[in-house]
Enzyme design. Sequence first.
Site, short mmCIF file in Angstrom:
data_model
loop_
_atom_site.label_atom_id
_atom_site.label_comp_id
_atom_site.label_asym_id
_atom_site.label_seq_id
_atom_site.Cartn_x
_atom_site.Cartn_y
_atom_site.Cartn_z
N GLN A 39 49.02 47.35 44.29
CA GLN A 39 48.32 46.32 44.26
C GLN A 39 47.82 46.20 45.65
O GLN A 39 46.70 45.75 46.10
CB GLN A 39 49.03 44.86 43.83
CG GLN A 39 48.17 43.72 43.59
CD GLN A 39 46.79 43.80 42.93
OE1 GLN A 39 46.99 43.95 41.72
NE2 GLN A 39 45.74 43.50 43.38
N ARG B 41 41.54 49.08 42.50
CA ARG B 41 43.15 49.71 42.18
C ARG B 41 42.89 50.93 41.62
O ARG B 41 43.77 51.92 41.83
CB ARG B 41 43.52 48.95 40.81
CG ARG B 41 44.04 47.30 40.94
CD ARG B 41 44.93 47.16 41.89
NE ARG B 41 46.26 47.89 41.59
CZ ARG B 41 47.12 47.37 40.54
NH1 ARG B 41 46.89 46.39 39.93
NH2 ARG B 41 48.12 48.37 40.06
N HIS C 98 54.70 44.90 44.70
CA HIS C 98 53.71 45.43 44.04
C HIS C 98 52.99 46.44 44.91
O HIS C 98 51.68 45.87 45.35
CB HIS C 98 52.90 44.20 43.32
CG HIS C 98 52.05 44.83 42.11
ND1 HIS C 98 51.82 46.05 41.68
CD2 HIS C 98 51.23 44.15 41.56
CE1 HIS C 98 51.24 46.26 40.79
NE2 HIS C 98 50.52 44.87 40.48
N ASP D 217 48.18 34.43 43.46
CA ASP D 217 48.55 34.94 42.11
C ASP D 217 49.37 33.79 41.53
O ASP D 217 49.65 32.91 41.88
CB ASP D 217 49.78 36.18 42.82
CG ASP D 217 50.45 36.81 41.68
OD1 ASP D 217 49.94 36.85 40.47
OD2 ASP D 217 51.60 37.23 41.88
N ARG E 243 56.98 50.52 35.83
CA ARG E 243 57.02 48.80 36.04
C ARG E 243 58.32 48.29 35.37
O ARG E 243 58.29 48.65 34.05
CB ARG E 243 55.66 48.42 35.25
CG ARG E 243 55.60 46.98 35.15
CD ARG E 243 54.32 46.39 34.92
NE ARG E 243 53.46 46.51 35.90
CZ ARG E 243 52.22 45.54 36.12
NH1 ARG E 243 51.92 44.70 35.07
NH2 ARG E 243 51.35 45.78 37.01
N CYS F 100 45.20 38.89 42.30
CA CYS F 100 45.32 40.34 41.76
C CYS F 100 45.14 40.33 40.31
O CYS F 100 44.97 41.34 39.84
CB CYS F 100 47.15 40.49 41.91
SG CYS F 100 48.16 39.27 41.44
#
Length: 307
Positions: free
Chosen positions: A136, A295, A133, A227, A106, A267
């Site tokens: 996700q 996830r 992402h 988001d 990340r 998310c």
Amino acid sequence: MLKPIKLANKNFLSSLDTSSHELFHILDIAQNFKNNDLNIELKDKVLGLVFDKSSTRTRVSFQVAMSRLGGTTVDLNPSTSQIGRGEPIRDTARVLSKYCDVLAIRTFKQTDLEEYAKWSSKPVINALTDLEHPCQALADYMTIKEEFNDFENVVLTFIGDGNNVANSLILCGALLEMEVRIACPYGYEPNNLVINRAKKIYKNKNLLKITNDPITAVRGANVLYTDVWSSMGEENKKEVKDKDFVGFTIDQNLVRKADKDAIILHCLPAYRAKEITDEVIESKKSRIFEQAENRMHAQQALLSCLL
Ligand code: CP
Ligand code: NVA
């Protein structure tokens, strides 16, 4: 019994690192894991997590996914490793890939992630960059499939910043041939390269719509998604963005304009009263916590198909 098929690409740096067929397959495997219909052992395999940004879901869901598969994880960040003292990515990647069987990174720049992949002898997974992402998006489309069984005639409307999450939703949406609408304030549109790539995959189907009008974008939509307005690394833009995004909150008024059976996704983490109201997060239409659970199943599937 369905068995994980090895992906053609070594790495998962972008939603476009899988073919459409492979993406459908990962979603099927994920659902099988969730239903306890699959027992895959990745005994003694080690996943290295290198997180330059904060994380709750991605870190823990990877740790638990790996542990469910019989493997283990090591968790590194800049303050507990030499990364923060400026050790080059090419050295870190070569060393970590001697110890670990797969790395999940990340970080900020997609080019830094690509540098890890270039120097790592083992698969590298994008655990979030400023551009994408993709892990996700796996959980998001798994949640949509659970709800609607299929992607045909399902409309996903993302309201907010054309950020990493929006970019991966667009790319996966194209691979799944699902209609994706993005409603963002002027100047906050998704990445142009991402839009062009998605349009090529959609061919002449007009299934990707970018607009600055949230009200037209939600009309008839089956999934409303949002988001944060300011992503990690954009802390200094918060004040300006909070003003620019006025009118882009998912509230009951906007939800009422969507399809009557529409579901709500986010998310997480969420900023209540900014991109979404508390009432909508806690409403019957919300699938936000199922999405967070997914996830783990989606990443279990991804790991099984990469290793
Ligand atoms: N959605 C998501 O990636 O959450 P974290 O930042 O907590 O990992
Ligand atoms: N767009 C957000 C997603 C967090 C999971 C960010 O990058 O901070």
